[in-house]
Design a protein around this motif. Structure first.
Motif: not given
Lengths: 320, 274
Positions: A53, A57, A61, A164, B32-33, B35-36, B38-39
């Motif tokens: 992470n 990022i 999110g 980003l 967490l998941d 966000a990863l 999406t990024a």
């Protein structure tokens, strides 16, 4: 799903390990890991799972999630029913609207409504725009209250340092005409816009984090033609100071002297206070590395409007 | 044992070189998941639209792509697509909620100068729908979303059983697995977290109860398809499951259909050493 017991590996202490006067306790570098951490009943570690992470990022999110929530029809429906009043958001089971960012967006929306004319776009500058989620809440509020979408009445300029987040912003607003949705990538201490070129400026949770926060605030006011809406974290200590927030990012607490200096240097307008929230009452009082509860009690956040106008469309009091 | 565990999910900040945390900050699932995912989608979209890779890459996204076996799954899918004669193949992905695979597929096809001449359906949990709309809705080619709680049959030419991604997002019980596994036919790509022994139910760090099917059972029940190839990656992301598992785990990557080229690490399904 398994309802795990809540586990706080490091509860807030009265005096933090980095609090003054322990100058010898300086930390020169931090390492941030992102993990799932499981503890047995005696507190010992049962299992850990690291995930890759980064701050960018996480921000991506978090803000995309917020933007998607802002786009939900119930948000617009709430404002259709309640106008610009967000005090009933709790009753409507939309606690998101009672957080800092929507509170400031509602102020901006009221200013847009007051400044908008039939044929001139209201220019808005979003300092530290992330994915431009403010734009989406403004769209919901304005659509509900004056029947016009944001892209019909706003010329938006967002500034952020993260490629980003800016790419995500562009991707999520691909339907907005390019001449009404402009993004700038730069560090926020200096703003590459002309003097008084923006009707309204907005900065939520960013101005304290840039390399030169005092200059950034002066810049925000310089480019603002009518009103700047922003959150400013402050200390009651005589001098401003830098802390490190939970992202490992340096964060400056303005002193009252700092704000007075900036106000004197920006005589076109005056600071109005909308709200003051003590840091101890914020949703994340444990946001600063090594700072204990004793010093957190000296910190807080002003919701401020700096305006060149004589009147504002909402209640404030002049900063003394 | 798991019900008595305390869980923290978030950031843990250490003085560099130290082992005692100086600060912690809880994070939500969307940090967490999600966000990863999406990024990664933003990164892939930007690379596709700008015509060059690496514009938004950072180490965490590279690591995430590996953990999701993203590039490999898409490579298997593309091989499957070339074997389908239909001018507009219909792809059904079960378990991939964010459109991560879909975005990678578009990226790779675009990089090779191809067209998006396929239809794509994603079957996932209902909560995924607004995310898919926000992340993909403005594109000219968009995926169709189906709520997996609604039992409908979907015709497809290429089915992707994305158990690897799905178990991160929702409970995937034995009944779920059997139902989904039974839908595998024709051209198919499987990405399954499996038990190297007997099937068992594991608890993920996100709190989901998921079945890890037996690798032997999976292989023995795969539809016969000449030339199908697979590989087994032992202990792949094993810490995603809470410990005290009865057997070792692994990632089973498989393409059902005749292989058009040699793929390093892949073998005929029947010769996989389990």
């Amino acid at each position: 799903m398994i309802p795990f017991r809540h586990f706080d590996p490091l509860p807030l202490r009265h005096v933090g390990p980095l609090d003054a006067p322990s100058k010898e306790k300086n930390v020169i570098a931090l390492t941030t890991l992102f993990k799932y951490w499981f503890a047995n009943e005696d507190g010992s570690t049962a299992h850990e799972y690291d995930i890759p992470n980064s701050v960018a990022i996480i921000n991506c999110g978090g803000y995309v999630d917020k933007l998607i929530k802002y786009r939900h029809p119930r948000i617009k429906a709430y404002f259709e029913k309640n106008g610009f009043d967000i005090s009933k958001a709790g009753e409507a089971d939309i606690p998101l609207l009672l957080t800092r960012s929507p509170k400031l967006d509602v102020l901006v929306a009221q200013l847009v409504a007051a400044y908008s004319t039939v044929d001139v776009l209201v220019k808005i500058f979003d300092h530290g725009c992330s994915v431009s989620e403010h734009y989406d809440l403004l769209n919901a509020i304005l659509s509900a209250n004056i029947g016009r979408r944001a892209q019909e009445i706003i010329a938006y300029t967002g500034l952020d340092i993260s490629p980003l987040l800016l790419a995500a912003s562009r991707m999520l607003h691909a339907d907005v005409p390019a001449d009404r949705f402009r993004l700038i990538r730069t560090e926020g201490s200096r703003v590459p816009l002309d003097d008084a070129s923006q009707d309204i400026s907005l900065s939520v949770g960013v101005i304290n984090h840039v390399a030169d926060p005092k200059n950034a605030l002066s810049e925000l006011l310089r480019v603002t033609k009518r009103s700047a809406v922003f959150a400013a974290w402050v200390t009651s200590e005589p001098a401003g100071f830098w802390a490190i927030n939970h992202s490992g990012v340096a964060s400056y607490f303005y002193s009252r002297n700092d704000l007075d200096e900036i106000s004197l240097a920006s005589p076109r307008g005056r600071f109005h206070v909308v709200e003051f929230i003590p840091e101890s009452e914020s949703s994340q009082p444990n946001s600063y590395v090594g700072i204990g509860a004793e010093r957190i009690a000296t910190l807080g956040c002003y919701h401020l409007v700096w305006t060149t106008d004589g009147e504002l469309p909402f209640a404030t009091h002049l900063m003394a | 044992m798991t019900a008595n565990l305390g869980r923290f999910a978030g950031k843990v900040i250490y003085p560099t070189g130290g082992s005692v945390p100086l600060h912690v900050m809880p994070l939500f699932d969307f940090h967490l998941d999600a966000a990863l995912d999406t990024a990664t989608i933003v990164s892939l979209r930007s690379a596709r639209q700008l015509g060059k890779d690496g514009v938004l890459d950072e180490p965490a996204l590279f690591a995430w792509r590996q953990r999701m076996a993203l590039d490999e799954i898409v490579d298997l899918m593309r091989e499957g697509l070339t074997a389908i004669k239909s001018p507009m193949p219909r792809i059904l992905e079960i378990g991939g909620e964010s459109g991560l695979i879909y975005e990678r597929l578009k990226h790779d096809i675009s990089a090779d100068g191809g067209e998006f001449d396929f239809a794509y359906t994603i079957e996932g949990s209902a909560a995924a729908a607004p995310y898919l709309e926000a992340l993909h809705g403005a594109e000219s080619h968009v995926p169709t979303f189906v709520d997996r709680s609604r039992a409908i049959s979907i015709d497809s030419d290429l089915i992707v059983l994305n158990h690897l991604h799905g178990i991160r997002r929702f409970d995937w019980t034995g009944d779920d697995f059997e139902r989904d596994f039974a839908r595998v036919k024709g051209e198919a790509v499987l990405a399954l977290q499996v038990s190297l022994g007997d099937a068992f139910t594991a608890t993920t760090v996100r709190g989901h109860r998921v079945v890890l099917p037996s690798i032997r059972g999976v292989i023995s029940r795969l539809p016969a398809a000449a030339g199908s190839t697979a590989r087994l990656v032992r202990d792949f992301d094993k810490d995603f499951f809470l410990p005290e598992l009865p057997d070792r785990t692994g990632l089973f990557l498989c393409r059902l259909g005749p292989a058009s080229r040699h793929r390093p690490g892949y073998r005929e399904v029947a010769s996989i050493d389990v």
